[in-house]
Motif scaffolding. Sequence first.
Motif, PDB file in Angstrom:
ATOM      1  N   PHE A  71       0.829  -1.203   0.000  1.00 51.62           N
ATOM      2  CA  PHE A  71       0.000   0.000   0.000  1.00 51.62           C
ATOM      3  C   PHE A  71       0.867   1.258   0.000  1.00 51.62           C
ATOM      4  O   PHE A  71       0.665   2.163  -0.816  1.00 51.62           O
ATOM      5  CB  PHE A  71      -0.930  -0.009   1.218  1.00 51.62           C
ATOM      6  CG  PHE A  71      -1.575   1.310   1.506  1.00 51.62           C
ATOM      7  CD1 PHE A  71      -2.589   1.788   0.691  1.00 51.62           C
ATOM      8  CD2 PHE A  71      -1.171   2.073   2.584  1.00 51.62           C
ATOM      9  CE1 PHE A  71      -3.184   3.010   0.953  1.00 51.62           C
ATOM     10  CE2 PHE A  71      -1.758   3.288   2.855  1.00 51.62           C
ATOM     11  CZ  PHE A  71      -2.772   3.762   2.036  1.00 51.62           C
ATOM     12  N   HIS A  72       1.830   1.316   0.909  1.00 49.80           N
ATOM     13  CA  HIS A  72       2.671   2.510   1.010  1.00 49.80           C
ATOM     14  C   HIS A  72       3.507   2.709  -0.260  1.00 49.80           C
ATOM     15  O   HIS A  72       3.644   3.838  -0.739  1.00 49.80           O
ATOM     16  CB  HIS A  72       3.556   2.443   2.256  1.00 49.80           C
ATOM     17  CG  HIS A  72       2.775   2.668   3.515  1.00 49.80           C
ATOM     18  ND1 HIS A  72       2.448   3.920   3.966  1.00 49.80           N
ATOM     19  CD2 HIS A  72       2.232   1.805   4.398  1.00 49.80           C
ATOM     20  CE1 HIS A  72       1.753   3.820   5.074  1.00 49.80           C
ATOM     21  NE2 HIS A  72       1.603   2.542   5.365  1.00 49.80           N
ATOM     22  N   VAL A  73       4.021   1.628  -0.798  1.00 45.81           N
ATOM     23  CA  VAL A  73       4.788   1.734  -2.047  1.00 45.81           C
ATOM     24  C   VAL A  73       3.892   2.251  -3.169  1.00 45.81           C
ATOM     25  O   VAL A  73       4.275   3.159  -3.917  1.00 45.81           O
ATOM     26  CB  VAL A  73       5.419   0.367  -2.419  1.00 45.81           C
ATOM     27  CG1 VAL A  73       5.985   0.402  -3.825  1.00 45.81           C
ATOM     28  CG2 VAL A  73       6.492  -0.021  -1.406  1.00 45.81           C
ATOM     29  N   CYS A  74       2.696   1.696  -3.267  1.00 46.85           N
ATOM     30  CA  CYS A  74       1.775   2.111  -4.323  1.00 46.85           C
ATOM     31  C   CYS A  74       1.406   3.588  -4.181  1.00 46.85           C
ATOM     32  O   CYS A  74       1.379   4.320  -5.180  1.00 46.85           O
ATOM     33  CB  CYS A  74       0.516   1.245  -4.302  1.00 46.85           C
ATOM     34  SG  CYS A  74      -0.564   1.493  -5.726  1.00 46.85           S
ATOM     35  N   CYS A  75       1.150   4.029  -2.962  1.00 51.01           N
ATOM     36  CA  CYS A  75       0.809   5.446  -2.745  1.00 51.01           C
ATOM     37  C   CYS A  75       1.931   6.358  -3.218  1.00 51.01           C
ATOM     38  O   CYS A  75       1.686   7.369  -3.889  1.00 51.01           O
ATOM     39  CB  CYS A  75       0.523   5.704  -1.265  1.00 51.01           C
ATOM     40  SG  CYS A  75      -1.058   5.060  -0.691  1.00 51.01           S
ATOM     41  N   ILE A  76       3.153   6.002  -2.889  1.00 50.64           N
ATOM     42  CA  ILE A  76       4.294   6.831  -3.283  1.00 50.64           C
ATOM     43  C   ILE A  76       4.460   6.837  -4.798  1.00 50.64           C
ATOM     44  O   ILE A  76       4.692   7.886  -5.407  1.00 50.64           O
ATOM     45  CB  ILE A  76       5.568   6.360  -2.568  1.00 50.64           C
ATOM     46  CG1 ILE A  76       5.452   6.655  -1.073  1.00 50.64           C
ATOM     47  CG2 ILE A  76       6.811   7.023  -3.153  1.00 50.64           C
ATOM     48  CD1 ILE A  76       6.497   5.974  -0.218  1.00 50.64           C
ATOM     49  N   VAL A  77       4.320   5.667  -5.415  1.00 48.41           N
ATOM     50  CA  VAL A  77       4.471   5.599  -6.873  1.00 48.41           C
ATOM     51  C   VAL A  77       3.313   6.320  -7.563  1.00 48.41           C
ATOM     52  O   VAL A  77       3.529   7.028  -8.556  1.00 48.41           O
ATOM     53  CB  VAL A  77       4.603   4.134  -7.348  1.00 48.41           C
ATOM     54  CG1 VAL A  77       4.663   4.064  -8.861  1.00 48.41           C
ATOM     55  CG2 VAL A  77       5.837   3.483  -6.737  1.00 48.41           C
ATOM     56  N   LEU A  78       2.094   6.184  -7.047  1.00 50.70           N
ATOM     57  CA  LEU A  78       0.966   6.934  -7.611  1.00 50.70           C
ATOM     58  C   LEU A  78       1.231   8.431  -7.551  1.00 50.70           C
ATOM     59  O   LEU A  78       0.966   9.162  -8.511  1.00 50.70           O
ATOM     60  CB  LEU A  78      -0.329   6.608  -6.859  1.00 50.70           C
ATOM     61  CG  LEU A  78      -0.996   5.277  -7.191  1.00 50.70           C
ATOM     62  CD1 LEU A  78      -2.026   4.923  -6.133  1.00 50.70           C
ATOM     63  CD2 LEU A  78      -1.627   5.306  -8.575  1.00 50.70           C
ATOM     64  N   TYR A  79       1.788   8.889  -6.446  1.00 51.80           N
ATOM     65  CA  TYR A  79       2.089  10.316  -6.294  1.00 51.80           C
ATOM     66  C   TYR A  79       3.169  10.757  -7.283  1.00 51.80           C
ATOM     67  O   TYR A  79       3.010  11.763  -7.965  1.00 51.80           O
ATOM     68  CB  TYR A  79       2.516  10.605  -4.855  1.00 51.80           C
ATOM     69  CG  TYR A  79       2.916  12.041  -4.636  1.00 51.80           C
ATOM     70  CD1 TYR A  79       1.949  13.023  -4.478  1.00 51.80           C
ATOM     71  CD2 TYR A  79       4.249  12.418  -4.609  1.00 51.80           C
ATOM     72  CE1 TYR A  79       2.303  14.346  -4.293  1.00 51.80           C
ATOM     73  CE2 TYR A  79       4.613  13.741  -4.425  1.00 51.80           C
ATOM     74  CZ  TYR A  79       3.637  14.706  -4.255  1.00 51.80           C
ATOM     75  OH  TYR A  79       3.990  16.018  -4.082  1.00 51.80           O
ATOM     76  N   THR A  80       4.239   9.987  -7.366  1.00 53.27           N
ATOM     77  CA  THR A  80       5.338  10.392  -8.248  1.00 53.27           C
ATOM     78  C   THR A  80       4.947  10.305  -9.721  1.00 53.27           C
ATOM     79  O   THR A  80       5.458  11.071 -10.537  1.00 53.27           O
ATOM     80  CB  THR A  80       6.622   9.575  -7.992  1.00 53.27           C
ATOM     81  OG1 THR A  80       6.348   8.195  -8.163  1.00 53.27           O
ATOM     82  CG2 THR A  80       7.153   9.827  -6.595  1.00 53.27           C
ATOM     83  N   ALA A  81       4.049   9.388 -10.049  1.00 51.30           N
ATOM     84  CA  ALA A  81       3.585   9.261 -11.437  1.00 51.30           C
ATOM     85  C   ALA A  81       2.444  10.237 -11.746  1.00 51.30           C
ATOM     86  O   ALA A  81       1.919  10.227 -12.856  1.00 51.30           O
ATOM     87  CB  ALA A  81       3.128   7.830 -11.704  1.00 51.30           C
ATOM     88  N   GLN A  82       2.057  11.020 -10.763  1.00 52.52           N
ATOM     89  CA  GLN A  82       0.950  11.970 -10.879  1.00 52.52           C
ATOM     90  C   GLN A  82      -0.358  11.263 -11.218  1.00 52.52           C
ATOM     91  O   GLN A  82      -1.215  11.789 -11.922  1.00 52.52           O
ATOM     92  CB  GLN A  82       1.268  13.067 -11.889  1.00 52.52           C
ATOM     93  CG  GLN A  82       2.454  13.903 -11.475  1.00 52.52           C
ATOM     94  CD  GLN A  82       2.780  14.993 -12.474  1.00 52.52           C
ATOM     95  OE1 GLN A  82       2.345  14.965 -13.621  1.00 52.52           O
ATOM     96  NE2 GLN A  82       3.560  15.965 -12.020  1.00 52.52           N
ATOM     97  N   ALA A  83      -0.507  10.050 -10.685  1.00 51.77           N
ATOM     98  CA  ALA A  83      -1.728   9.274 -10.871  1.00 51.77           C
ATOM     99  C   ALA A  83      -2.560   9.259  -9.590  1.00 51.77           C
ATOM    100  O   ALA A  83      -3.458   8.441  -9.435  1.00 51.77           O
ATOM    101  CB  ALA A  83      -1.371   7.839 -11.274  1.00 51.77           C
TER     102      ALA A  83
END
Length: 140
Positions: A71-83
């Motif tokens: 979950f935490h990894v996905c949140c960070i990647v979603l943020y960095t990908a602007q998704a």
Amino acid sequence: MTGYEMFWPMVAHAVLVFILYALLGWRRRVLVKAGRIQPAQFRENHAADEPAESLVVRNSLANQFELPLLFHVCCIVLYTAQADNLPAVILAWIFVVTRYAHAFVHVTSNDLRYRSPLFALGFAALVCMWGWLGIWLAFS
């Protein structure tokens, strides 16, 4: 949206972890004061030696470092990908709310009739978050 909405569910999950640590310490203290266990028995962390009242909290706490890692990894990647748009944030909150409910059931009744569906709903929300990320990356 301000741009930081994706981080609030992460903060909320961290608060859950802190609450569980506090609950574990409190329950262990109560058990030691009642003479049901010796403090030295916690040194090796053997589940067989720990009373159920604190063992369920320990297990619930351990659960917060398994699936929530993704979950935490996905949140960070979603943020960095602007998704990290509204659907992603809603899914993140669904995941965190189910984590709170799952932990509550785990440390109270520990009834699998309630715990399992809560886990499944959180799992599904997380799968959807990763699916959204994959779709976003594929079509951006």
